[in-house]
Design a protein around this motif. Sequence first.
Motif, PDB file in Angstrom:
ATOM      1  N   TRP A 182      -4.706   0.174 -22.501  1.00  0.00           N
ATOM      2  CA  TRP A 182      -4.956   0.589 -21.119  1.00  0.00           C
ATOM      3  C   TRP A 182      -4.843  -0.579 -20.135  1.00  0.00           C
ATOM      4  O   TRP A 182      -4.978  -0.398 -18.925  1.00  0.00           O
ATOM      5  N   LEU A 183      -4.582  -1.780 -20.600  1.00  0.00           N
ATOM      6  CA  LEU A 183      -4.587  -2.971 -19.760  1.00  0.00           C
ATOM      7  C   LEU A 183      -3.609  -2.911 -18.580  1.00  0.00           C
ATOM      8  O   LEU A 183      -3.988  -3.296 -17.466  1.00  0.00           O
ATOM      9  N   PRO A 184      -2.364  -2.437 -18.725  1.00  0.00           N
ATOM     10  CA  PRO A 184      -1.478  -2.350 -17.554  1.00  0.00           C
ATOM     11  C   PRO A 184      -2.019  -1.424 -16.460  1.00  0.00           C
ATOM     12  O   PRO A 184      -1.888  -1.722 -15.274  1.00  0.00           O
ATOM     13  N   LEU A 185      -2.634  -0.310 -16.858  1.00  0.00           N
ATOM     14  CA  LEU A 185      -3.206   0.601 -15.869  1.00  0.00           C
ATOM     15  C   LEU A 185      -4.429  -0.016 -15.190  1.00  0.00           C
ATOM     16  O   LEU A 185      -4.691   0.246 -14.012  1.00  0.00           O
ATOM     17  N   THR A 186      -5.163  -0.845 -15.918  1.00  0.00           N
ATOM     18  CA  THR A 186      -6.305  -1.545 -15.333  1.00  0.00           C
ATOM     19  C   THR A 186      -5.842  -2.546 -14.284  1.00  0.00           C
ATOM     20  O   THR A 186      -6.434  -2.647 -13.207  1.00  0.00           O
ATOM     21  N   LEU A 187      -4.787  -3.267 -14.575  1.00  0.00           N
ATOM     22  CA  LEU A 187      -4.249  -4.216 -13.594  1.00  0.00           C
ATOM     23  C   LEU A 187      -3.751  -3.498 -12.346  1.00  0.00           C
ATOM     24  O   LEU A 187      -3.927  -3.993 -11.226  1.00  0.00           O
ATOM     25  N   ALA A 188      -3.155  -2.329 -12.520  1.00  0.00           N
ATOM     26  CA  ALA A 188      -2.713  -1.541 -11.361  1.00  0.00           C
ATOM     27  C   ALA A 188      -3.901  -1.079 -10.527  1.00  0.00           C
ATOM     28  O   ALA A 188      -3.864  -1.104  -9.293  1.00  0.00           O
ATOM     29  N   ALA A 189      -4.993  -0.679 -11.178  1.00  0.00           N
ATOM     30  CA  ALA A 189      -6.194  -0.241 -10.458  1.00  0.00           C
ATOM     31  C   ALA A 189      -6.847  -1.399  -9.710  1.00  0.00           C
ATOM     32  O   ALA A 189      -7.320  -1.227  -8.579  1.00  0.00           O
ATOM     33  N   VAL A 190      -6.860  -2.574 -10.309  1.00  0.00           N
ATOM     34  CA  VAL A 190      -7.424  -3.748  -9.645  1.00  0.00           C
ATOM     35  C   VAL A 190      -6.594  -4.100  -8.410  1.00  0.00           C
ATOM     36  O   VAL A 190      -7.135  -4.394  -7.341  1.00  0.00           O
ATOM     37  N   SER A 191      -5.282  -4.059  -8.537  1.00  0.00           N
ATOM     38  CA  SER A 191      -4.434  -4.370  -7.370  1.00  0.00           C
ATOM     39  C   SER A 191      -4.600  -3.318  -6.279  1.00  0.00           C
ATOM     40  O   SER A 191      -4.614  -3.648  -5.094  1.00  0.00           O
ATOM     41  N   ARG A 192      -4.749  -2.038  -6.648  1.00  0.00           N
ATOM     42  CA  ARG A 192      -4.995  -1.005  -5.643  1.00  0.00           C
ATOM     43  C   ARG A 192      -6.309  -1.245  -4.919  1.00  0.00           C
ATOM     44  O   ARG A 192      -6.420  -1.063  -3.710  1.00  0.00           O
ATOM     45  N   ALA A 193      -7.326  -1.641  -5.670  1.00  0.00           N
ATOM     46  CA  ALA A 193      -8.644  -1.822  -5.082  1.00  0.00           C
ATOM     47  C   ALA A 193      -8.687  -2.983  -4.094  1.00  0.00           C
ATOM     48  O   ALA A 193      -9.377  -2.912  -3.084  1.00  0.00           O
ATOM     49  N   PHE A 194      -7.960  -4.033  -4.371  1.00  0.00           N
ATOM     50  CA  PHE A 194      -8.056  -5.229  -3.537  1.00  0.00           C
ATOM     51  C   PHE A 194      -6.926  -5.386  -2.528  1.00  0.00           C
ATOM     52  O   PHE A 194      -7.055  -6.195  -1.612  1.00  0.00           O
ATOM     53  N   ILE A 195      -5.851  -4.637  -2.668  1.00  0.00           N
ATOM     54  CA  ILE A 195      -4.692  -4.870  -1.809  1.00  0.00           C
ATOM     55  C   ILE A 195      -4.398  -3.701  -0.877  1.00  0.00           C
ATOM     56  O   ILE A 195      -3.998  -3.907   0.258  1.00  0.00           O
ATOM     57  N   LEU A 196      -4.625  -2.452  -1.304  1.00  0.00           N
ATOM     58  CA  LEU A 196      -4.233  -1.289  -0.502  1.00  0.00           C
ATOM     59  C   LEU A 196      -5.334  -0.799   0.422  1.00  0.00           C
ATOM     60  O   LEU A 196      -6.507  -0.799   0.051  1.00  0.00           O
ATOM     61  N   ARG A 197      -4.951  -0.385   1.626  1.00  0.00           N
ATOM     62  CA  ARG A 197      -5.838   0.294   2.562  1.00  0.00           C
ATOM     63  C   ARG A 197      -5.066   1.435   3.201  1.00  0.00           C
ATOM     64  O   ARG A 197      -3.895   1.293   3.533  1.00  0.00           O
ATOM     65  N   TYR A 198      -5.744   2.554   3.363  1.00  0.00           N
ATOM     66  CA  TYR A 198      -5.150   3.723   3.997  1.00  0.00           C
ATOM     67  C   TYR A 198      -5.886   3.984   5.306  1.00  0.00           C
ATOM     68  O   TYR A 198      -7.114   3.894   5.366  1.00  0.00           O
ATOM     69  N   ARG A 199      -5.141   4.320   6.359  1.00  0.00           N
ATOM     70  CA  ARG A 199      -5.741   4.627   7.645  1.00  0.00           C
ATOM     71  C   ARG A 199      -5.093   5.885   8.212  1.00  0.00           C
ATOM     72  O   ARG A 199      -3.885   5.928   8.417  1.00  0.00           O
ATOM     73  N   PHE A 200      -5.911   6.901   8.451  1.00  0.00           N
ATOM     74  CA  PHE A 200      -5.465   8.144   9.079  1.00  0.00           C
ATOM     75  C   PHE A 200      -6.091   8.175  10.463  1.00  0.00           C
ATOM     76  O   PHE A 200      -7.316   8.207  10.601  1.00  0.00           O
TER      77      PHE A 200
END
Length: 185
Positions: A88-106
């Motif tokens: 599951w390590l690649p999916l964990t790295l993707a989740a960490v990058s989503r948590a710290f890098i992505l922001r959504y604004r509506f």
Amino acid sequence: MPPPPSMPSTAAATASAAFLRPSASAPPASASAPPNAAACLRRSPRRRLVAARAAADGGGGAETVFFDGGAHYGDLAANLALGLTLLWLPLTLAAVSRAFILRYRFTSRRVSVISGLSGADRTDFPYSSVTSVVVVPRFIGEWGDIVITLKDGTKVDLRSVPRFREVADYCRSMAAAEGSLAGSS
């Protein structure tokens, strides 16, 4: 070390103290500047440009923010727990990058996806370009993905959005108000 011969020691102390603290009778040097002038100087020109562009658009009033946030914290926690397995390590790295890098604004005018460590990579699109909004629930409906299809056929995938049903309904209502929503899915 003795004081310089040109000034007596008490005069030097009062002169240096006058430079270190403001006078009670004189207004501070930054009286004409806003209280957060230092913060204003450090803001990036891109943010001021976006705010100026939003204010310059006709469209009836100020832009209001409906949702501004990143990926759901539960997505990060679940993937960190499952990341203890090497599978599951690649999916964990993707989740960490989503948590710290992505922001959504509506907002009331557009959808913004802000990414990058400094927030420099930004994608904005108005509700008038939205043709469909589809939601995909994750982890018993606590968070979910929103897939927005634009008029040019581009699909924008917003992953791990908290309050995803509420946000998707808002996006659908704004696109329907603009007259661009083809059909609700």
